[in-house]
Every structure is written in C-alpha cells, then in structure tokens.
Design a protein around this motif. Structure first.
Motif, PDB file in Angstrom:
ATOM      1  N   HIS A  14     -10.421 -36.124 -37.963  1.00 49.53           N
ATOM      2  CA  HIS A  14     -10.786 -35.064 -36.799  1.00 49.53           C
ATOM      3  C   HIS A  14     -10.879 -34.051 -36.178  1.00 49.53           C
ATOM      4  CE1 HIS A  14      -7.725 -38.203 -35.780  1.00 49.53           C
ATOM      5  NE2 HIS A  14      -6.248 -37.865 -36.842  1.00 49.53           N
ATOM      6  N   VAL A  15     -10.564 -33.293 -38.301  1.00 45.80           N
ATOM      7  CA  VAL A  15     -11.472 -31.723 -38.307  1.00 45.80           C
ATOM      8  C   VAL A  15     -12.586 -32.325 -37.530  1.00 45.80           C
ATOM      9  CG1 VAL A  15     -12.546 -29.563 -39.608  1.00 45.80           C
ATOM     10  CG2 VAL A  15      -9.893 -31.180 -39.752  1.00 45.80           C
ATOM     11  N   THR A  16     -13.938 -32.830 -38.520  1.00 43.70           N
ATOM     12  CA  THR A  16     -15.395 -33.317 -38.339  1.00 43.70           C
ATOM     13  C   THR A  16     -15.757 -33.403 -36.508  1.00 43.70           C
ATOM     14  OG1 THR A  16     -15.153 -34.427 -40.141  1.00 43.70           O
ATOM     15  CG2 THR A  16     -17.067 -34.853 -38.487  1.00 43.70           C
ATOM     16  N   VAL A  17     -14.578 -34.351 -35.892  1.00 44.03           N
ATOM     17  CA  VAL A  17     -14.962 -34.276 -34.566  1.00 44.03           C
ATOM     18  C   VAL A  17     -14.598 -33.377 -33.891  1.00 44.03           C
ATOM     19  CG1 VAL A  17     -13.896 -35.473 -32.323  1.00 44.03           C
ATOM     20  CG2 VAL A  17     -13.987 -37.046 -34.366  1.00 44.03           C
ATOM     21  N   CYS A  18     -13.481 -32.705 -34.176  1.00 41.68           N
ATOM     22  CA  CYS A  18     -13.669 -31.503 -33.092  1.00 41.68           C
ATOM     23  C   CYS A  18     -14.264 -30.087 -33.964  1.00 41.68           C
ATOM     24  CB  CYS A  18     -12.304 -30.507 -33.843  1.00 41.68           C
ATOM     25  SG  CYS A  18     -11.334 -31.964 -33.287  1.00 41.68           S
ATOM     26  N   GLY A  19     -14.868 -30.270 -34.720  1.00 42.14           N
ATOM     27  CA  GLY A  19     -16.272 -29.358 -35.762  1.00 42.14           C
ATOM     28  C   GLY A  19     -17.390 -29.640 -34.433  1.00 42.14           C
ATOM     29  N   LEU A  20     -18.338 -30.771 -34.810  1.00 44.22           N
ATOM     30  CA  LEU A  20     -18.822 -31.325 -33.683  1.00 44.22           C
ATOM     31  C   LEU A  20     -19.213 -31.007 -32.189  1.00 44.22           C
ATOM     32  CD1 LEU A  20     -19.790 -34.385 -35.621  1.00 44.22           C
ATOM     33  CD2 LEU A  20     -21.090 -32.246 -36.298  1.00 44.22           C
ATOM     34  N   LEU A  21     -17.757 -31.245 -31.494  1.00 43.76           N
ATOM     35  CA  LEU A  21     -18.034 -31.278 -30.095  1.00 43.76           C
ATOM     36  C   LEU A  21     -17.975 -29.504 -30.119  1.00 43.76           C
ATOM     37  CD1 LEU A  21     -14.840 -33.656 -29.364  1.00 43.76           C
ATOM     38  CD2 LEU A  21     -17.103 -33.301 -27.972  1.00 43.76           C
ATOM     39  N   ALA A  22     -17.259 -28.446 -30.975  1.00 42.59           N
ATOM     40  CA  ALA A  22     -16.926 -27.311 -30.503  1.00 42.59           C
ATOM     41  C   ALA A  22     -18.461 -27.153 -31.476  1.00 42.59           C
ATOM     42  CB  ALA A  22     -16.217 -26.386 -31.895  1.00 42.59           C
ATOM     43  N   ILE A  23     -18.937 -27.170 -31.761  1.00 42.71           N
ATOM     44  CA  ILE A  23     -20.558 -26.910 -32.023  1.00 42.71           C
ATOM     45  C   ILE A  23     -21.393 -27.259 -30.875  1.00 42.71           C
ATOM     46  CG2 ILE A  23     -22.665 -27.229 -33.469  1.00 42.71           C
ATOM     47  CD1 ILE A  23     -20.820 -27.036 -35.864  1.00 42.71           C
ATOM     48  N   ALA A  24     -20.701 -28.320 -30.177  1.00 44.21           N
ATOM     49  CA  ALA A  24     -21.980 -29.095 -29.303  1.00 44.21           C
ATOM     50  C   ALA A  24     -22.149 -27.926 -27.963  1.00 44.21           C
ATOM     51  CB  ALA A  24     -22.049 -30.805 -28.875  1.00 44.21           C
ATOM     52  N   VAL A  25     -20.563 -27.924 -27.533  1.00 42.35           N
ATOM     53  CA  VAL A  25     -20.128 -27.395 -26.397  1.00 42.35           C
ATOM     54  C   VAL A  25     -20.441 -26.109 -26.870  1.00 42.35           C
ATOM     55  CG1 VAL A  25     -17.664 -26.434 -25.385  1.00 42.35           C
ATOM     56  CG2 VAL A  25     -18.025 -28.646 -25.852  1.00 42.35           C
ATOM     57  N   LEU A  26     -20.034 -24.617 -28.220  1.00 35.37           N
ATOM     58  CA  LEU A  26     -20.624 -23.856 -27.634  1.00 35.37           C
ATOM     59  C   LEU A  26     -22.898 -23.695 -27.534  1.00 35.37           C
ATOM     60  CD1 LEU A  26     -18.888 -22.291 -30.630  1.00 35.37           C
ATOM     61  CD2 LEU A  26     -18.814 -21.908 -28.093  1.00 35.37           C
ATOM     62  N   GLY A  27     -23.059 -24.348 -28.077  1.00 35.71           N
ATOM     63  CA  GLY A  27     -24.434 -24.581 -28.011  1.00 35.71           C
ATOM     64  C   GLY A  27     -24.767 -24.759 -26.861  1.00 35.71           C
ATOM     65  N   VAL A  28     -24.238 -26.112 -26.096  1.00 37.04           N
ATOM     66  CA  VAL A  28     -24.949 -25.632 -24.637  1.00 37.04           C
ATOM     67  C   VAL A  28     -24.348 -24.465 -23.703  1.00 37.04           C
ATOM     68  CG1 VAL A  28     -25.375 -28.480 -24.527  1.00 37.04           C
ATOM     69  CG2 VAL A  28     -22.797 -27.513 -24.001  1.00 37.04           C
ATOM     70  N   LEU A  29     -23.308 -24.027 -23.887  1.00 38.77           N
ATOM     71  CA  LEU A  29     -22.675 -22.894 -22.895  1.00 38.77           C
ATOM     72  C   LEU A  29     -23.919 -21.475 -23.621  1.00 38.77           C
ATOM     73  CD1 LEU A  29     -18.758 -22.360 -23.988  1.00 38.77           C
ATOM     74  CD2 LEU A  29     -20.258 -22.661 -21.353  1.00 38.77           C
ATOM     75  N   HIS A  30     -24.431 -21.938 -24.685  1.00 39.31           N
ATOM     76  CA  HIS A  30     -24.706 -21.392 -25.065  1.00 39.31           C
ATOM     77  C   HIS A  30     -26.670 -21.294 -23.957  1.00 39.31           C
ATOM     78  CE1 HIS A  30     -27.283 -17.784 -27.418  1.00 39.31           C
ATOM     79  NE2 HIS A  30     -27.955 -18.779 -27.599  1.00 39.31           N
ATOM     80  N   GLU A  31     -26.782 -22.217 -24.017  1.00 42.33           N
ATOM     81  CA  GLU A  31     -27.994 -21.975 -22.760  1.00 42.33           C
ATOM     82  C   GLU A  31     -27.347 -22.507 -21.602  1.00 42.33           C
ATOM     83  OE1 GLU A  31     -28.601 -26.262 -23.697  1.00 42.33           O
ATOM     84  OE2 GLU A  31     -29.643 -26.503 -26.127  1.00 42.33           O
ATOM     85  N   GLY A  32     -26.314 -22.191 -21.073  1.00 43.95           N
ATOM     86  CA  GLY A  32     -25.503 -21.720 -19.659  1.00 43.95           C
ATOM     87  C   GLY A  32     -25.590 -22.486 -19.695  1.00 43.95           C
ATOM     88  N   ARG A  33     -25.262 -24.345 -19.895  1.00 46.58           N
ATOM     89  CA  ARG A  33     -24.797 -25.769 -19.034  1.00 46.58           C
ATOM     90  C   ARG A  33     -23.384 -25.611 -19.626  1.00 46.58           C
ATOM     91  NH1 ARG A  33     -28.429 -29.823 -22.099  1.00 46.58           N
ATOM     92  NH2 ARG A  33     -27.489 -30.835 -20.378  1.00 46.58           N
ATOM     93  N   LEU A  34     -23.040 -25.084 -18.487  1.00 46.60           N
ATOM     94  CA  LEU A  34     -21.279 -24.971 -17.971  1.00 46.60           C
ATOM     95  C   LEU A  34     -20.571 -26.598 -17.554  1.00 46.60           C
ATOM     96  CD1 LEU A  34     -20.262 -22.771 -15.518  1.00 46.60           C
ATOM     97  CD2 LEU A  34     -20.691 -22.550 -18.064  1.00 46.60           C
ATOM     98  N   GLY A  35     -21.627 -28.128 -17.117  1.00 48.75           N
ATOM     99  CA  GLY A  35     -21.440 -28.870 -17.136  1.00 48.75           C
ATOM    100  C   GLY A  35     -21.084 -29.777 -18.210  1.00 48.75           C
ATOM    101  N   PRO A  36     -21.953 -30.259 -18.898  1.00 49.68           N
ATOM    102  CA  PRO A  36     -22.229 -30.579 -20.762  1.00 49.68           C
ATOM    103  C   PRO A  36     -20.847 -29.888 -21.208  1.00 49.68           C
ATOM    104  CG  PRO A  36     -24.070 -30.362 -20.155  1.00 49.68           C
ATOM    105  CD  PRO A  36     -23.903 -29.765 -18.962  1.00 49.68           C
ATOM    106  N   ALA A  37     -20.925 -28.409 -21.247  1.00 46.82           N
ATOM    107  CA  ALA A  37     -20.022 -28.175 -22.129  1.00 46.82           C
ATOM    108  C   ALA A  37     -18.386 -27.527 -21.776  1.00 46.82           C
ATOM    109  CB  ALA A  37     -19.748 -26.221 -22.050  1.00 46.82           C
ATOM    110  N   ALA A  38     -17.760 -28.298 -20.007  1.00 46.77           N
ATOM    111  CA  ALA A  38     -16.674 -28.455 -20.278  1.00 46.77           C
ATOM    112  C   ALA A  38     -16.278 -30.256 -19.780  1.00 46.77           C
ATOM    113  CB  ALA A  38     -17.252 -28.261 -18.110  1.00 46.77           C
ATOM    114  N   GLY A  39     -17.471 -31.154 -19.834  1.00 44.68           N
ATOM    115  CA  GLY A  39     -17.118 -32.330 -20.099  1.00 44.68           C
ATOM    116  C   GLY A  39     -17.054 -32.576 -22.050  1.00 44.68           C
ATOM    117  N   GLY A  40     -17.474 -31.513 -22.561  1.00 44.09           N
ATOM    118  CA  GLY A  40     -16.951 -31.216 -24.313  1.00 44.09           C
ATOM    119  C   GLY A  40     -15.475 -30.912 -24.661  1.00 44.09           C
ATOM    120  N   VAL A  41     -15.068 -30.229 -23.527  1.00 41.21           N
ATOM    121  CA  VAL A  41     -13.936 -30.181 -24.008  1.00 41.21           C
ATOM    122  C   VAL A  41     -12.699 -30.899 -23.770  1.00 41.21           C
ATOM    123  CG1 VAL A  41     -12.093 -28.252 -23.105  1.00 41.21           C
ATOM    124  CG2 VAL A  41     -14.323 -27.735 -23.275  1.00 41.21           C
TER     125      VAL A  41
END
Length: 152
Positions: A14-41
């Motif tokens: 569970h921690v691995t899933v949450c960690g990988l999702l958090a890394i991915a969401v932060l990565g796409v947010l850093h790129e300014g991509r709100l759609g994939p970030a919201a999808g990740g959440v």
C-alpha cells in the motif's frame, strides 16, 4: 505468528502504491499538467477503497477492473504513472483466482512494458527486462504469502 509479516508486506504494498502515485502526481504537476495529476489523485482514492471492497469477490473484481482502467488511462497520459503497475500486481494475485491472476499479471506487465517503451520512443533492454523480473518477484512473493496464510 505469520500474521505480522503478512500485515507488514500488505502495508509495504500500500505504501509503495501511494508513494509511486505521489511521485507521479508531483511530477506531472511540476510539468503543469493538471488533468493527469487529478487523475492520479482519483486513482489513489479508488485504490484506498480497495481493502473494504476486496472482501466480496465480485465487488473486489469490479474494483480491480476500475483501478486497472484508471491505471491504463494514466499510463498513456504520463510516463511516471507506468510504474504504478508493479505494486498493482499484488492486487491481482490477492483478488483473483490463481489462473486469472497469472493471466492478468502477464497482461499488465506487457502493458507496462509497451507504455514505457512508447513514452521512451524505443524498447530498450531495461524496459523489457525490469518489469518482467519485477512481475516474477511479485508473483513469487504473493504465492509465498498465500502459502503462509494457508498454514495459519
């Protein structure tokens, strides 16, 4: 006695899933991509509902189908989401009967390889071998957990 290691492994997944999702969401947010970030959440929230839904076979399978569909959309949308597939393999091995789980593990691993290669623009040896080795290790760990649980 084997209950503690099994709980720890479950929490590690569970921690691995949450960690990988958090890394991915932060990565796409850093790129300014709100759609994939919201999808990740949203995928994270859906995943979090899993333990309550997995207790009933049909509900667990529907949940797993929804999580997989969400993962597919996100894996196509942004490269960091591809790697969330690896801990999801545990969910297949936990929710589905063994024959179905093995088939789905192979399909999900193949989809992760294809998505990673598509984002990279080429299929490299690490992109091919890495997810395959991870799938084998995850499968062996999940089968070992089932065997330990059966001994209780």
């Amino acid at each position: 006695m084997t209950d503690v290691p099994l709980r720890l492994l479950r929490w590690a997944v569970h921690v691995t899933v949450c960690g990988l999702l958090a890394i991915a969401v932060l990565g796409v947010l850093h790129e300014g991509r709100l759609g994939p970030a919201a999808g990740g959440v949203l995928l994270g929230l859906l995943y979090a509902a899993g333990p309550a839904l997995q207790r009933r076979p049909v509900t667990g399978q529907v949940w797993l189908g929804l999580v997989t569909a969400g993962w597919v959309v996100l894996a196509v949308a942004a490269p960091p989401f591809v790697w969330v597939a690896l801990p999801l393999l545990f969910a297949y091995l936990h929710v589905l009967p063994l024959w179905g789980a093995m088939f789905c593990v192979a399909v999900l691993t193949s989809a992760a390889v294809i998505a990673a290669a598509w984002h990279a623009g080429e299929l490299t040896t690490p992109l091919l071998v890495g997810p395959g080795v991870a799938a084998v290790v995850v499968t062996l760990l999940a089968l070992a957990c089932k065997a330990l649980r059966a001994e209780e």
